[in-house]
Scaffold this motif. Structure first.
Motif, PDB file in Angstrom:
ATOM      1  N   ALA A   1      18.390   1.112  11.659  1.00  0.00           N
ATOM      2  CA  ALA A   1      17.241   0.915  10.749  1.00  0.00           C
ATOM      3  C   ALA A   1      17.441  -0.097  10.039  1.00  0.00           C
ATOM      4  N   PHE A   2      16.617  -1.169   9.879  1.00  0.00           N
ATOM      5  CA  PHE A   2      16.871  -2.195   8.653  1.00  0.00           C
ATOM      6  C   PHE A   2      15.579  -1.963   7.765  1.00  0.00           C
ATOM      7  N   SER A   3      16.018  -1.382   6.536  1.00  0.00           N
ATOM      8  CA  SER A   3      15.019  -1.232   5.522  1.00  0.00           C
ATOM      9  C   SER A   3      14.157  -0.301   5.678  1.00  0.00           C
TER      10      SER A   3
ATOM     11  N   ALA B   1       0.719  -1.187  -0.031  1.00  0.00           N
ATOM     12  CA  ALA B   1       0.089   0.020   0.057  1.00  0.00           C
ATOM     13  C   ALA B   1       0.822   1.225   0.084  1.00  0.00           C
ATOM     14  N   LYS B   2       2.006   1.030   0.843  1.00  0.00           N
ATOM     15  CA  LYS B   2       2.897   2.395   0.813  1.00  0.00           C
ATOM     16  C   LYS B   2       3.259   2.660  -0.548  1.00  0.00           C
ATOM     17  N   LEU B   3       3.762   1.705  -1.375  1.00  0.00           N
ATOM     18  CA  LEU B   3       4.261   1.902  -2.730  1.00  0.00           C
ATOM     19  C   LEU B   3       3.174   2.358  -3.667  1.00  0.00           C
TER      20      LEU B   3
ATOM     21  N   GLY C   1       3.635  -4.979  18.469  1.00  0.00           N
ATOM     22  CA  GLY C   1       3.790  -6.394  18.702  1.00  0.00           C
ATOM     23  C   GLY C   1       2.446  -7.078  18.204  1.00  0.00           C
ATOM     24  N   SER C   2       1.432  -6.651  18.237  1.00  0.00           N
ATOM     25  CA  SER C   2       0.276  -7.186  17.718  1.00  0.00           C
ATOM     26  C   SER C   2       0.035  -7.280  16.196  1.00  0.00           C
ATOM     27  N   GLY C   3       1.093  -6.805  15.463  1.00  0.00           N
ATOM     28  CA  GLY C   3       1.191  -6.828  14.079  1.00  0.00           C
ATOM     29  C   GLY C   3       1.752  -8.123  13.418  1.00  0.00           C
ATOM     30  N   ALA C   4       2.004  -8.253  12.129  1.00  0.00           N
ATOM     31  CA  ALA C   4       2.344  -9.243  11.352  1.00  0.00           C
ATOM     32  C   ALA C   4       4.060  -9.594  11.892  1.00  0.00           C
TER      33      ALA C   4
ATOM     34  N   ALA D   1      -0.335  -1.252  26.521  1.00  0.00           N
ATOM     35  CA  ALA D   1      -1.358  -0.311  25.567  1.00  0.00           C
ATOM     36  C   ALA D   1      -0.212   0.771  25.035  1.00  0.00           C
ATOM     37  N   TYR D   2      -0.043   0.882  23.598  1.00  0.00           N
ATOM     38  CA  TYR D   2       0.558   2.143  23.261  1.00  0.00           C
ATOM     39  C   TYR D   2      -0.235   3.332  23.503  1.00  0.00           C
ATOM     40  N   GLY D   3       0.154   4.407  23.395  1.00  0.00           N
ATOM     41  CA  GLY D   3      -0.453   5.679  23.666  1.00  0.00           C
ATOM     42  C   GLY D   3       0.116   6.370  25.003  1.00  0.00           C
TER      43      GLY D   3
ATOM     44  N   GLY E   1       0.300  -3.001  21.753  1.00  0.00           N
ATOM     45  CA  GLY E   1      -0.872  -3.245  20.934  1.00  0.00           C
ATOM     46  C   GLY E   1      -1.879  -2.510  21.617  1.00  0.00           C
ATOM     47  N   SER E   2      -3.155  -2.636  20.811  1.00  0.00           N
ATOM     48  CA  SER E   2      -4.376  -2.355  21.449  1.00  0.00           C
ATOM     49  C   SER E   2      -4.883  -3.245  22.522  1.00  0.00           C
ATOM     50  N   PRO E   3      -5.624  -2.770  23.402  1.00  0.00           N
ATOM     51  CA  PRO E   3      -5.965  -3.660  24.491  1.00  0.00           C
ATOM     52  C   PRO E   3      -7.100  -4.857  24.123  1.00  0.00           C
TER      53      PRO E   3
ATOM     54  N   THR F   1      14.530   0.207  14.502  1.00  0.00           N
ATOM     55  CA  THR F   1      13.350   0.448  13.697  1.00  0.00           C
ATOM     56  C   THR F   1      13.158  -0.139  12.308  1.00  0.00           C
ATOM     57  N   ILE F   2      12.027  -0.424  11.785  1.00  0.00           N
ATOM     58  CA  ILE F   2      12.017  -1.175  10.280  1.00  0.00           C
ATOM     59  C   ILE F   2      10.981  -0.056   9.771  1.00  0.00           C
ATOM     60  N   VAL F   3      10.435   1.131  10.345  1.00  0.00           N
ATOM     61  CA  VAL F   3       9.610   1.950   9.678  1.00  0.00           C
ATOM     62  C   VAL F   3      10.067   3.385   9.711  1.00  0.00           C
TER      63      VAL F   3
HETATM   64  N1  LIG Z   1      11.747  -2.427   7.227  1.00  0.00           N
HETATM   65  C1  LIG Z   1      11.186  -3.613   6.868  1.00  0.00           C
HETATM   66  O1  LIG Z   1      12.047  -4.329   6.270  1.00  0.00           O
HETATM   67  C2  LIG Z   1       9.879  -3.764   6.789  1.00  0.00           C
HETATM   68  C3  LIG Z   1       9.399  -4.989   6.878  1.00  0.00           C
HETATM   69  C4  LIG Z   1       7.896  -5.289   7.121  1.00  0.00           C
HETATM   70  C5  LIG Z   1       7.145  -4.236   7.504  1.00  0.00           C
HETATM   71  N2  LIG Z   1       7.679  -3.179   7.902  1.00  0.00           N
HETATM   72  C6  LIG Z   1       6.899  -1.866   8.285  1.00  0.00           C
HETATM   73  O2  LIG Z   1       6.372  -2.182   9.620  1.00  0.00           O
HETATM   74  C7  LIG Z   1       5.306  -1.651   9.916  1.00  0.00           C
HETATM   75  C8  LIG Z   1       4.327  -3.260  10.649  1.00  0.00           C
HETATM   76  O3  LIG Z   1       4.037  -3.813   9.537  1.00  0.00           O
HETATM   77  P1  LIG Z   1       3.220  -5.150   9.604  1.00  0.00           P
HETATM   78  O4  LIG Z   1       3.215  -5.673   8.478  1.00  0.00           O
HETATM   79  O5  LIG Z   1       3.515  -5.804  11.171  1.00  0.00           O
HETATM   80  O6  LIG Z   1       1.918  -4.498   9.836  1.00  0.00           O
HETATM   81  P2  LIG Z   1       0.614  -4.893  10.368  1.00  0.00           P
HETATM   82  O7  LIG Z   1       0.298  -5.964  10.530  1.00  0.00           O
HETATM   83  O8  LIG Z   1      -0.520  -4.215   9.588  1.00  0.00           O
HETATM   84  O9  LIG Z   1       0.496  -4.199  11.939  1.00  0.00           O
HETATM   85  C9  LIG Z   1       0.234  -2.922  12.244  1.00  0.00           C
HETATM   86  C10 LIG Z   1       0.653  -2.802  13.649  1.00  0.00           C
HETATM   87  O10 LIG Z   1       0.764  -1.399  14.162  1.00  0.00           O
HETATM   88  C11 LIG Z   1       0.002  -0.931  15.307  1.00  0.00           C
HETATM   89  N3  LIG Z   1      -0.302   0.166  15.397  1.00  0.00           N
HETATM   90  C12 LIG Z   1      -1.421   0.885  14.961  1.00  0.00           C
HETATM   91  N4  LIG Z   1      -1.243   2.254  15.382  1.00  0.00           N
HETATM   92  C13 LIG Z   1      -0.206   2.455  16.139  1.00  0.00           C
HETATM   93  C14 LIG Z   1       0.198   3.471  17.077  1.00  0.00           C
HETATM   94  N5  LIG Z   1      -0.428   4.465  16.860  1.00  0.00           N
HETATM   95  N6  LIG Z   1       1.111   2.890  18.047  1.00  0.00           N
HETATM   96  C15 LIG Z   1       1.762   1.799  17.986  1.00  0.00           C
HETATM   97  N7  LIG Z   1       1.298   0.697  17.257  1.00  0.00           N
HETATM   98  C16 LIG Z   1       0.297   0.895  16.359  1.00  0.00           C
HETATM   99  C17 LIG Z   1      -1.341  -2.279  15.432  1.00  0.00           C
HETATM  100  O11 LIG Z   1      -1.577  -2.276  16.614  1.00  0.00           O
HETATM  101  P3  LIG Z   1      -3.065  -2.939  16.752  1.00  0.00           P
HETATM  102  O12 LIG Z   1      -3.729  -3.535  15.752  1.00  0.00           O
HETATM  103  O13 LIG Z   1      -2.884  -3.608  18.095  1.00  0.00           O
HETATM  104  O14 LIG Z   1      -3.770  -1.439  17.184  1.00  0.00           O
HETATM  105  C18 LIG Z   1      -0.482  -3.422  14.603  1.00  0.00           C
HETATM  106  O15 LIG Z   1       0.135  -3.917  15.640  1.00  0.00           O
HETATM  107  C19 LIG Z   1       4.681  -1.146   8.721  1.00  0.00           C
HETATM  108  O16 LIG Z   1       4.843   0.102   8.704  1.00  0.00           O
HETATM  109  C20 LIG Z   1       5.553  -1.874   7.509  1.00  0.00           C
HETATM  110  O17 LIG Z   1       5.460  -1.086   6.617  1.00  0.00           O
HETATM  111  C21 LIG Z   1       9.143  -2.871   7.452  1.00  0.00           C
END
Ligand SMILES: NC(=O)c1ccc[n+]([C@@H]2O[C@H](COP(=O)([O-])OP(=O)(O)OC[C@H]3O[C@@H](n4cnc5c(N)ncnc54)[C@H](OP(=O)(O)O)[C@@H]3O)[C@@H](O)[C@H]2O)c1
Length: 314
Positions: A248-250, A45-47, A149-152, A189-191, A172-174, A234-236
């Protein structure tokens, strides 16, 4: 004919279109994979919306890097794979499609005990989490803080770190706390007030942190709690990580991954397939949508409106 999702201009999810393309043929060193599941990543989606820079679009641009399916064609010089083998595709552009020709170095055999949807959820998140933790040297005795931590990526990082003997705090979210606990993490919880909440949970201190959220709060909290900034990554926030003195990694970093880091990203895939097969690792699956609904998948991931990996089914 095969079918694929493409776009010809940067924009909102509705720039994504399903088109017919010639059936791909396997060139030397390639296999053709009939894709059964494609994993949707935030990067896709970012691309598409131009949040990550990319070269000008000169022809319809394909979408998606992760997927899984069945080998349907074998190119010259390929050994070790046969027609009908179930495989995971790791990080090759164009997986939002019915079929894709892939270098054989980018496919891994899928065990019977792992579904194609699970296979499609591996590539980028698993490779990234594993490489980051190896680069940060996470091991027994560490207390790791995983932001998002709750993301992929976050869930994979939590599980590797727990397997390696670390204590893990994950944000993550509660409503995601039960999922985080089930993986062995202490949820938080973040925030506002995050730093204090993590401090309360870790009287022994946090020794290492991985930011998968990219917020100022995540970076501030990591810097406040981890003594050695070489153990914060950070990965973001690749573009400005150096301003904070963290790694930072990528994720837009001007510093490319080393050969070792790239090798770790690949090594993670077969290793994780074995862990899932053994019942020692899980990927959380989210909604499954038809390939033609790629735009909906992007809306969901951009709004953080789905838990678990979104899968497109051709
Ligand atoms: N550098 C790299 O090589 C690399 C590789 C993969 C991904 N990434 C990046 O890493 C990020 C995460 O990827 P993903 O695949 O894990 O995404 P994802 O599965 O969509 O998960 C998104 C995560 O962000 C959390 N989140 C949302 N709003 C937040 C906030 N305000 N503060 C803290 N956390 C918040 C969500 O938490 P809740 O759902 O619990 O609210 C969820 O854990 C993306 O930006 C992606 O582009 C970078």
């Amino acid at each position: 004919m095969a079918r694929a999702i493409v776009y010809t201009e940067i924009g909102t999810p509705d720039v994504l279109h399903l088109i017919e393309i010639p059936e791909p043929a396997a060139g030397p060193g390639e296999v053709v994979v009939h894709i059964e599941s494609a994993g949707v990543n935030p990067l896709d989606a970012k691309l598409r919306r131009g949040a990550r820079p990319s070269p000008p679009i000169v022809e319809p641009r394909r979408v998606g890097f992760d997927g899984a399916g069945v080998v349907a064609g074998i190119g010259e010089g390929v050994t070790g794979f046969a027609i009908g083998d179930r495989v995971v595709i790791d990080n090759v552009l164009g997986t939002y499609a019915t079929a894709l020709a892939v270098p054989v170095s980018k496919v891994f055999r899928l065990s019977d005990g792992v579904t194609t949807a699970e296979g499609a959820a591996l590539g980028i998140p698993i490779g990234t989490a594993y490489q980051c933790l190896r680069s940060l040297g996470v091991s027994k005795g560490d207390t790791l803080l995983v932001h998002a931590g709750s993301g992929a990526v976050g869930q994979a990082a939590v599980q590797f770190a727990v397997l390696w003997g670390a204590k893990v705090i994950a944000t993550g979210s509660p409503e995601r706390f039960d999922q985080l606990r089930s993986l062995g993490a202490e949820p938080v919880a973040y925030g506002e007030g995050l730093t204090e909440r993590v401090r309360d949970l870790t009287p022994e201190g946090v020794t290492v942190a991985l930011d998968c959220a990219g917020t100022d709060e995540a970076i501030r909290t990591s810097l406040a709690l981890v003594e050695d900034s070489a153990r914060i990554a950070t990965i973001v926030r690749g573009p400005d990580a150096a301003d904070f003195g963290i790694r930072a990694f990528s994720g837009g970093s001007p510093v490319p991954l080393t050969e070792q880091e790239q090798a770790w990203r690949q090594e993670a895939i077969p290793l994780t397939i074995n862990l899932i097969e053994a019942g020692d690792f899980q990927v959380e699956l989210g909604p499954e949508l038809p390939l033609a609904d790629a735009a909906t998948a992007h809306e969901l991931i951009e709004r953080h409106a789905a838990n678990g990996k979104i899968i497109l089914v051709p």
